[in-house]
Design a protein around this motif. Structure first.
Motif, PDB file in Angstrom:
ATOM      1  N   THR A 154       0.868  -1.177   0.000  1.00 21.22           N
ATOM      2  CA  THR A 154       0.000   0.000   0.000  1.00 21.22           C
ATOM      3  C   THR A 154       0.901   1.222   0.000  1.00 21.22           C
ATOM      4  N   PHE A 155       0.682   2.104  -0.953  1.00 21.89           N
ATOM      5  CA  PHE A 155       1.548   3.262  -1.168  1.00 21.89           C
ATOM      6  C   PHE A 155       0.709   4.525  -0.928  1.00 21.89           C
ATOM      7  N   ILE A 156       1.057   5.284   0.115  1.00 18.45           N
ATOM      8  CA  ILE A 156       0.323   6.513   0.427  1.00 18.45           C
ATOM      9  C   ILE A 156       1.263   7.700   0.292  1.00 18.45           C
ATOM     10  N   GLN A 157       0.885   8.627  -0.583  1.00 21.25           N
ATOM     11  CA  GLN A 157       1.651   9.855  -0.775  1.00 21.25           C
ATOM     12  C   GLN A 157       0.849  11.033  -0.229  1.00 21.25           C
ATOM     13  N   CYS A 158       1.467  11.821   0.638  1.00 23.24           N
ATOM     14  CA  CYS A 158       0.839  13.025   1.166  1.00 23.24           C
ATOM     15  C   CYS A 158       1.448  14.246   0.474  1.00 23.24           C
ATOM     16  N   ALA A 159       0.585  15.145   0.027  1.00 30.10           N
ATOM     17  CA  ALA A 159       1.037  16.339  -0.686  1.00 30.10           C
ATOM     18  C   ALA A 159       0.199  17.530  -0.248  1.00 30.10           C
ATOM     19  N   ARG A 160       0.673  18.725  -0.591  1.00 26.40           N
ATOM     20  CA  ARG A 160      -0.081  19.926  -0.216  1.00 26.40           C
ATOM     21  C   ARG A 160      -1.366  20.040  -1.027  1.00 26.40           C
ATOM     22  N   THR A 161      -1.243  19.971  -2.344  1.00 25.25           N
ATOM     23  CA  THR A 161      -2.401  20.075  -3.229  1.00 25.25           C
ATOM     24  C   THR A 161      -2.259  19.025  -4.327  1.00 25.25           C
ATOM     25  N   PRO A 162      -3.316  18.774  -5.105  1.00 29.09           N
ATOM     26  CA  PRO A 162      -3.179  17.848  -6.233  1.00 29.09           C
ATOM     27  C   PRO A 162      -2.085  18.250  -7.214  1.00 29.09           C
ATOM     28  N   ASP A 163      -1.778  19.548  -7.306  1.00 29.82           N
ATOM     29  CA  ASP A 163      -0.713  19.994  -8.210  1.00 29.82           C
ATOM     30  C   ASP A 163       0.673  19.595  -7.716  1.00 29.82           C
ATOM     31  N   SER A 175       0.171   0.561 -10.595  1.00 30.49           N
ATOM     32  CA  SER A 175      -0.901  -0.140  -9.878  1.00 30.49           C
ATOM     33  C   SER A 175      -1.694  -1.050 -10.795  1.00 30.49           C
ATOM     34  N   ARG A 176      -1.758  -0.702 -12.089  1.00 31.51           N
ATOM     35  CA  ARG A 176      -2.445  -1.581 -13.044  1.00 31.51           C
ATOM     36  C   ARG A 176      -1.593  -2.794 -13.398  1.00 31.51           C
ATOM     37  N   ASN A 177      -0.261  -2.622 -13.338  1.00 32.94           N
ATOM     38  CA  ASN A 177       0.646  -3.718 -13.685  1.00 32.94           C
ATOM     39  C   ASN A 177       1.025  -4.593 -12.496  1.00 32.94           C
ATOM     40  N   MET A 178       0.793  -4.088 -11.295  1.00 33.10           N
ATOM     41  CA  MET A 178       1.152  -4.828 -10.082  1.00 33.10           C
ATOM     42  C   MET A 178      -0.131  -5.096  -9.295  1.00 33.10           C
ATOM     43  N   PRO A 179      -0.691  -6.288  -9.414  1.00 32.65           N
ATOM     44  CA  PRO A 179      -2.024  -6.579  -8.864  1.00 32.65           C
ATOM     45  C   PRO A 179      -2.172  -6.299  -7.377  1.00 32.65           C
ATOM     46  N   ARG A 180      -1.078  -6.417  -6.605  1.00 35.41           N
ATOM     47  CA  ARG A 180      -1.208  -6.230  -5.163  1.00 35.41           C
ATOM     48  C   ARG A 180      -0.669  -4.871  -4.690  1.00 35.41           C
ATOM     49  N   LEU A 181      -0.592  -3.921  -5.612  1.00 34.00           N
ATOM     50  CA  LEU A 181      -0.211  -2.553  -5.266  1.00 34.00           C
ATOM     51  C   LEU A 181      -1.461  -1.686  -5.174  1.00 34.00           C
ATOM     52  N   LYS A 182      -1.622  -1.021  -4.039  1.00 35.58           N
ATOM     53  CA  LYS A 182      -2.725  -0.078  -3.826  1.00 35.58           C
ATOM     54  C   LYS A 182      -2.125   1.303  -3.628  1.00 35.58           C
ATOM     55  N   VAL A 183      -2.549   2.272  -4.439  1.00 36.89           N
ATOM     56  CA  VAL A 183      -1.993   3.628  -4.391  1.00 36.89           C
ATOM     57  C   VAL A 183      -3.055   4.604  -3.878  1.00 36.89           C
ATOM     58  N   GLU A 184      -2.669   5.417  -2.899  1.00 39.28           N
ATOM     59  CA  GLU A 184      -3.550   6.445  -2.356  1.00 39.28           C
ATOM     60  C   GLU A 184      -2.783   7.764  -2.278  1.00 39.28           C
ATOM     61  N   THR A 185      -3.470   8.874  -2.543  1.00 39.26           N
ATOM     62  CA  THR A 185      -2.887  10.194  -2.363  1.00 39.26           C
ATOM     63  C   THR A 185      -3.770  10.991  -1.412  1.00 39.26           C
ATOM     64  N   ILE A 204      -5.038   9.841  12.166  1.00 43.13           N
ATOM     65  CA  ILE A 204      -5.072   8.429  12.518  1.00 43.13           C
ATOM     66  C   ILE A 204      -6.341   7.748  12.006  1.00 43.13           C
ATOM     67  N   THR A 205      -7.454   8.475  12.001  1.00 43.29           N
ATOM     68  CA  THR A 205      -8.713   7.885  11.521  1.00 43.29           C
ATOM     69  C   THR A 205      -8.633   7.567  10.036  1.00 43.29           C
ATOM     70  N   ARG A 206      -8.088   8.506   9.278  1.00 46.44           N
ATOM     71  CA  ARG A 206      -7.976   8.301   7.833  1.00 46.44           C
ATOM     72  C   ARG A 206      -6.955   7.219   7.505  1.00 46.44           C
ATOM     73  N   LEU A 207      -5.877   7.189   8.263  1.00 43.87           N
ATOM     74  CA  LEU A 207      -4.862   6.167   8.048  1.00 43.87           C
ATOM     75  C   LEU A 207      -5.435   4.781   8.292  1.00 43.87           C
ATOM     76  N   ALA A 208      -6.195   4.633   9.358  1.00 43.61           N
ATOM     77  CA  ALA A 208      -6.813   3.339   9.661  1.00 43.61           C
ATOM     78  C   ALA A 208      -7.811   2.933   8.588  1.00 43.61           C
ATOM     79  N   SER A 209      -8.490   3.914   8.022  1.00 43.48           N
ATOM     80  CA  SER A 209      -9.455   3.616   6.959  1.00 43.48           C
ATOM     81  C   SER A 209      -8.765   3.195   5.668  1.00 43.48           C
ATOM     82  N   LEU A 210      -7.658   3.860   5.329  1.00 44.80           N
ATOM     83  CA  LEU A 210      -6.945   3.546   4.087  1.00 44.80           C
ATOM     84  C   LEU A 210      -6.192   2.221   4.182  1.00 44.80           C
ATOM     85  N   VAL A 211      -5.736   1.874   5.393  1.00 47.30           N
ATOM     86  CA  VAL A 211      -4.940   0.659   5.583  1.00 47.30           C
ATOM     87  C   VAL A 211      -5.506  -0.128   6.773  1.00 47.30           C
TER      88      VAL A 211
END
Length: 349
Positions: A154-163, A175-185, A204-211
């Motif tokens: 599970t790959f979580i990237q935190c950024a300031r804005t979508p840009d 993520s399309r080529n690696m079946p067990r890769l989950k990507v979240e931003t 912590i609430t969001r982290l628990a929900s994502l993972v």
């Protein structure tokens, strides 16, 4: 760099440097660019996914050196890429970002660091990053893809804005080529009309929900010190054993410096015969530079170990990120770049 346990032999290599030429430049965001380098001698680069190098270059009559994590994978050793953010107060990063491109020359040292998958028995992983902390994790993920390794990530990237999201399109392709890769931003602020009610910091609430199964994952955590401190607390509270949290910090944390306010502190440089009053919260390195005492330095954040110096008298707060071994500490060595005096001190400079 601050990895909990060294999985591989991390003894000091010889500090060889290699002339390299930039072969490409890619603009990632407004303040982030990727520079690609090859060795002038035609040899391949030797490194592990997640390791860093020191880059040295000349500009305006001055020599600059900084440490960057390699963002490309060791499975493509003919070239390496360094993904560089132009810091507001960072002279060297601004020069690299604004002026370096195809054909420019630099020197790059041998790779080092133990923030890596190598030698660790990992069944499921969480890659958690913010800002430039994505670079070692991209090297790891690209290597996993090239090797055809079917690791649950599970790959979580935190950024300031979508840009400010880095490698967004590539991550989706992986993520399309690696079946067990989950990507979240996770973006702390919206950009234009892209909010949809989802902007906000990773708590912590969001982290628990994502993972939901975070307690059973080995975590590789990288980013600014304040981000890592907060995430580490969340991870432990969610049941991740501390021995399964491996981390690397980008940038020092001035808040950890504990020079008492209003205290007059003198730093004596023994071999140079110079004594200098240190301003509040100044490091040994900053005081040395103000006094005209030369210190060999590179990363300036406690990673590379270049600025080792012996503390002869007094005490310091040493806020390094892996640049010293336990034996070096016991032998009285400190890192000038991240040591602040607790009172009058004498160093062997």
């Amino acid at each position: 760099m601050n990895a909990n346990a060294p999985p591989v032999n991390t003894e000091q290599r010889s500090r060889a440097v290699h002339p390299c030429i930039c072969t490409d430049r890619i603009r990632e965001t407004g303040d982030v660019a990727t520079l690609m380098f090859r060795r002038v001698d035609g040899r391949k680069f030797d490194f592990l996914a997640g390791q860093f190098v020191t880059i040295r270059f000349s500009w305006g009559g001055q020599t600059c050196s900084r440490v960057f994590t390699i963002s490309s994978p060791p499975t493509r050793p003919d070239r390496i890429t360094l993904t560089i953010k132009a810091a507001v107060d960072g002279k060297a990063t601004r020069i690299l970002h604004d002026h370096f491109g195809e054909g420019t020359m630099v020197e790059i040292g041998d790779a080092a660091g133990d923030f890596t998958l190598e030698g660790r028995a990992v069944e499921k992983a969480l890659f958690l990053c913010a800002g430039s902390g994505i670079t070692p994790l991209m090297s790891m993920l690209r290597a996993l893809h090239d090797q055809g390794r079917d690791l649950d990530v599970t790959f979580i990237q935190c950024a300031r804005t979508p840009d400010d999201i880095l490698f967004g399109n590539e991550l989706q392709t992986l993520s399309r080529n690696m079946p067990r890769l989950k990507v979240e931003t996770v973006c702390s602020r919206a950009s234009g009309s892209d909010d949809n009610g989802r902007a906000g910091r990773l708590d912590i609430t969001r982290l628990a929900s994502l993972v939901p199964d975070v307690g059973s994952r080995t975590v590789f955590l990288c980013g600014p010190s304040s981000f890592m401190q907060a995430m580490r607390g969340h991870l432990i509270e969610l049941g991740v054993p501390t021995g399964l949290i491996f981390s690397e910090a980008f940038g020092g944390d001035p808040s950890t410096r504990t020079v008492p306010p209003g205290t007059t502190t003198i730093v004596a440089f023994e071999r140079s015969g110079v004594r200098r009053e240190a301003r509040e919260s100044a490091t040994i390195l900053e005081t040395a530079e103000a006094a005209g005492v030369y210190v060999d330095t590179s990363c300036r954040m406690g990673v590379c170990g270049t600025c080792k110096v012996r503390l002869l008298n007094g005490e310091v707060d040493l806020n390094d990120m892996g640049g010293l071994s336990d034996l070096e500490r016991q032998d009285g060595l400190i890192l000038a770049c991240c040591s602040t005096p607790r009172g009058d001190v004498t160093v062997d400079l």
